[in-house]
Scaffold this motif. Sequence first.
Motif, PDB file in Angstrom:
ATOM      1  N   TYR A 113       0.821  -1.208   0.000  1.00  0.00           N
ATOM      2  CA  TYR A 113       0.000   0.000   0.000  1.00  0.00           C
ATOM      3  C   TYR A 113       0.858   1.262   0.000  1.00  0.00           C
ATOM      4  O   TYR A 113       0.335   2.360   0.151  1.00  0.00           O
ATOM      5  N   THR A 114       2.165   1.099  -0.149  1.00  0.00           N
ATOM      6  CA  THR A 114       3.112   2.212  -0.196  1.00  0.00           C
ATOM      7  C   THR A 114       3.957   2.050  -1.456  1.00  0.00           C
ATOM      8  O   THR A 114       5.100   1.598  -1.390  1.00  0.00           O
ATOM      9  N   PRO A 115       3.411   2.394  -2.617  1.00  0.00           N
ATOM     10  CA  PRO A 115       4.138   2.163  -3.866  1.00  0.00           C
ATOM     11  C   PRO A 115       5.468   2.914  -3.957  1.00  0.00           C
ATOM     12  O   PRO A 115       6.335   2.537  -4.746  1.00  0.00           O
ATOM     13  N   GLU A 116       5.645   3.958  -3.112  1.00  0.00           N
ATOM     14  CA  GLU A 116       6.931   4.662  -3.102  1.00  0.00           C
ATOM     15  C   GLU A 116       8.059   3.720  -2.708  1.00  0.00           C
ATOM     16  O   GLU A 116       9.201   3.913  -3.095  1.00  0.00           O
ATOM     17  N   ASN A 117       7.759   2.717  -1.887  1.00  0.00           N
ATOM     18  CA  ASN A 117       8.769   1.736  -1.497  1.00  0.00           C
ATOM     19  C   ASN A 117       8.781   0.651  -2.574  1.00  0.00           C
ATOM     20  O   ASN A 117       7.971  -0.264  -2.570  1.00  0.00           O
ATOM     21  N   GLN A 118       9.712   0.793  -3.488  1.00  0.00           N
ATOM     22  CA  GLN A 118       9.790  -0.080  -4.654  1.00  0.00           C
ATOM     23  C   GLN A 118      10.529  -1.390  -4.383  1.00  0.00           C
ATOM     24  O   GLN A 118      10.670  -2.213  -5.281  1.00  0.00           O
ATOM     25  N   SER A 119      10.990  -1.614  -3.160  1.00  0.00           N
ATOM     26  CA  SER A 119      11.716  -2.847  -2.847  1.00  0.00           C
ATOM     27  C   SER A 119      10.777  -4.022  -2.569  1.00  0.00           C
ATOM     28  O   SER A 119      11.220  -5.163  -2.460  1.00  0.00           O
ATOM     29  N   PHE A 120       9.470  -3.766  -2.467  1.00  0.00           N
ATOM     30  CA  PHE A 120       8.485  -4.804  -2.135  1.00  0.00           C
ATOM     31  C   PHE A 120       8.449  -5.876  -3.213  1.00  0.00           C
ATOM     32  O   PHE A 120       8.415  -5.592  -4.406  1.00  0.00           O
ATOM     33  N   ASN A 121       8.453  -7.140  -2.777  1.00  0.00           N
ATOM     34  CA  ASN A 121       8.319  -8.262  -3.693  1.00  0.00           C
ATOM     35  C   ASN A 121       7.512  -9.368  -3.025  1.00  0.00           C
ATOM     36  O   ASN A 121       7.804  -9.758  -1.896  1.00  0.00           O
ATOM     37  N   TYR A 122       6.498  -9.837  -3.729  1.00  0.00           N
ATOM     38  CA  TYR A 122       5.742 -11.007  -3.285  1.00  0.00           C
ATOM     39  C   TYR A 122       5.976 -12.100  -4.305  1.00  0.00           C
ATOM     40  O   TYR A 122       5.703 -11.922  -5.486  1.00  0.00           O
ATOM     41  N   ASP A 123       6.528 -13.234  -3.855  1.00  0.00           N
ATOM     42  CA  ASP A 123       6.816 -14.365  -4.731  1.00  0.00           C
ATOM     43  C   ASP A 123       5.625 -15.310  -4.705  1.00  0.00           C
ATOM     44  O   ASP A 123       5.376 -15.963  -3.682  1.00  0.00           O
ATOM     45  N   LEU A 124       4.904 -15.377  -5.801  1.00  0.00           N
ATOM     46  CA  LEU A 124       3.700 -16.192  -5.889  1.00  0.00           C
ATOM     47  C   LEU A 124       4.000 -17.676  -5.664  1.00  0.00           C
ATOM     48  O   LEU A 124       3.232 -18.379  -5.008  1.00  0.00           O
ATOM     49  N   ALA A 125       5.135 -18.160  -6.171  1.00  0.00           N
ATOM     50  CA  ALA A 125       5.471 -19.578  -6.048  1.00  0.00           C
ATOM     51  C   ALA A 125       5.750 -19.985  -4.602  1.00  0.00           C
ATOM     52  O   ALA A 125       5.270 -21.015  -4.133  1.00  0.00           O
ATOM     53  N   THR A 126       6.514 -19.163  -3.874  1.00  0.00           N
ATOM     54  CA  THR A 126       6.878 -19.504  -2.490  1.00  0.00           C
ATOM     55  C   THR A 126       5.954 -18.865  -1.469  1.00  0.00           C
ATOM     56  O   THR A 126       5.983 -19.238  -0.304  1.00  0.00           O
ATOM     57  N   GLN A 127       5.176 -17.875  -1.893  1.00  0.00           N
ATOM     58  CA  GLN A 127       4.314 -17.070  -1.035  1.00  0.00           C
ATOM     59  C   GLN A 127       5.106 -16.323   0.038  1.00  0.00           C
ATOM     60  O   GLN A 127       4.609 -16.043   1.120  1.00  0.00           O
ATOM     61  N   ILE A 128       6.344 -15.981  -0.290  1.00  0.00           N
ATOM     62  CA  ILE A 128       7.204 -15.225   0.617  1.00  0.00           C
ATOM     63  C   ILE A 128       7.221 -13.768   0.182  1.00  0.00           C
ATOM     64  O   ILE A 128       7.371 -13.454  -0.993  1.00  0.00           O
ATOM     65  N   THR A 129       7.055 -12.886   1.151  1.00  0.00           N
ATOM     66  CA  THR A 129       7.088 -11.445   0.922  1.00  0.00           C
ATOM     67  C   THR A 129       8.412 -10.899   1.425  1.00  0.00           C
ATOM     68  O   THR A 129       8.850 -11.243   2.520  1.00  0.00           O
ATOM     69  N   THR A 130       9.045 -10.039   0.618  1.00  0.00           N
ATOM     70  CA  THR A 130      10.278  -9.397   1.046  1.00  0.00           C
ATOM     71  C   THR A 130      10.194  -7.904   0.724  1.00  0.00           C
ATOM     72  O   THR A 130       9.554  -7.505  -0.250  1.00  0.00           O
ATOM     73  N   PHE A 131      10.830  -7.110   1.563  1.00  0.00           N
ATOM     74  CA  PHE A 131      10.977  -5.684   1.312  1.00  0.00           C
ATOM     75  C   PHE A 131      12.078  -5.145   2.190  1.00  0.00           C
ATOM     76  O   PHE A 131      12.527  -5.817   3.127  1.00  0.00           O
ATOM     77  N   CYS A 132      12.514  -3.963   1.875  1.00  0.00           N
ATOM     78  CA  CYS A 132      13.542  -3.297   2.677  1.00  0.00           C
ATOM     79  C   CYS A 132      12.990  -2.005   3.247  1.00  0.00           C
ATOM     80  O   CYS A 132      12.084  -1.390   2.672  1.00  0.00           O
ATOM     81  N   LEU A 133      13.568  -1.619   4.345  1.00  0.00           N
ATOM     82  CA  LEU A 133      13.306  -0.323   4.952  1.00  0.00           C
ATOM     83  C   LEU A 133      14.616   0.442   4.958  1.00  0.00           C
ATOM     84  O   LEU A 133      15.615  -0.032   5.498  1.00  0.00           O
ATOM     85  N   ALA A 134      14.611   1.610   4.322  1.00  0.00           N
ATOM     86  CA  ALA A 134      15.801   2.450   4.278  1.00  0.00           C
ATOM     87  C   ALA A 134      16.035   3.089   5.643  1.00  0.00           C
ATOM     88  O   ALA A 134      15.139   3.146   6.482  1.00  0.00           O
ATOM     89  N   PRO A 135      17.253   3.583   5.883  1.00  0.00           N
ATOM     90  CA  PRO A 135      17.501   4.268   7.161  1.00  0.00           C
ATOM     91  C   PRO A 135      16.576   5.459   7.346  1.00  0.00           C
ATOM     92  O   PRO A 135      16.155   6.096   6.383  1.00  0.00           O
ATOM     93  N   ALA A 136      16.300   5.755   8.620  1.00  0.00           N
ATOM     94  CA  ALA A 136      15.398   6.876   8.956  1.00  0.00           C
ATOM     95  C   ALA A 136      16.036   8.193   8.604  1.00  0.00           C
ATOM     96  O   ALA A 136      17.220   8.339   8.542  1.00  0.00           O
TER      97      ALA A 136
END
Length: 136
Positions: A113-136
Amino acid sequence: MFGKVIGSISEPVGCEGATSEIIVGRISDGGIIEIFVNGQGLGLSHPYGDGVVNILLSMGIEMIPLDANGNVLTIESLAINDLAERAHFINHTNQYKQIQIVLGDASQVENNYTPENQSFNYDLATQITTFCLAPA
């Protein structure tokens, strides 16, 4: 496993386009997930009711439960009626944080729901979600 250097901070591979916060879903307390932070697993648990929020906070990451409309929910209200649909992750540290969400019996965490964070990835095959959070 580091990518480019930005100032004095190394950006890990896969963190391109990361921001310091992200809202993802579906994350409710009705299912079991395991959250990994920089490869360290926090154990299978209910995301809000089993202390994961406090563990993440000790690592400098805030995880705020939200309803389907993006309204903030309290942990106390979740114990009575689980209305959580989303989780708002905020990095309060000066380091990149790589987050991975592995499902136990929970719903898929496939929405960013935060498209500005482009690191989001949902892998349909494994159903694993990954993303990064940049430093504050």
